[in-house]
Write a protein that holds these residues in place. Sequence first.
Motif, short mmCIF file in Angstrom:
data_model
loop_
_atom_site.label_atom_id
_atom_site.label_comp_id
_atom_site.label_asym_id
_atom_site.label_seq_id
_atom_site.Cartn_x
_atom_site.Cartn_y
_atom_site.Cartn_z
N ARG A 2 0.84 -1.19 0.00
CA ARG A 2 0.00 0.00 0.00
C ARG A 2 0.88 1.25 0.00
O ARG A 2 1.77 1.38 0.84
CB ARG A 2 -0.91 -0.01 1.21
N ARG A 4 1.00 5.16 0.57
CA ARG A 4 0.21 6.17 1.29
C ARG A 4 0.81 7.57 1.11
O ARG A 4 2.02 7.72 0.99
CB ARG A 4 0.13 5.83 2.77
N LEU A 11 -4.66 6.53 1.35
CA LEU A 11 -4.19 5.50 0.44
C LEU A 11 -4.14 6.05 -0.97
O LEU A 11 -5.14 6.52 -1.51
CB LEU A 11 -5.11 4.27 0.50
N THR A 14 -2.55 0.68 -4.36
CA THR A 14 -2.17 -0.65 -3.90
C THR A 14 -1.39 -1.27 -5.04
O THR A 14 -1.89 -1.38 -6.16
CB THR A 14 -3.41 -1.49 -3.55
N GLU A 17 3.39 -6.82 -5.45
CA GLU A 17 4.75 -7.04 -4.98
C GLU A 17 5.41 -8.12 -5.82
O GLU A 17 4.75 -9.07 -6.24
CB GLU A 17 4.74 -7.45 -3.51
#
Length: 64
Positions: A2, A4, A11, A14, A17
């Motif tokens: 996430r 930020r 937020l 997202t 990964e």
Amino acid sequence: MRLRNPADGSLLATLAEDSPSAVRDKAVAARRAQPRWAAVPLARRKAVLARFGSLAARGKAELA
């Protein structure tokens, strides 16, 4: 992962990964591509990046 906003904690995104090996593979590919990109005249690189920015802004809802 996430992402930020540091100013207010909201937020922003997202993100997927990658594994360490995938990150290494991408870094190797980027290093291999860099000399060819550096050989492109500056005016052309600017035009390519401006076009990418325009397309990204137009399609940001799909990219989110």
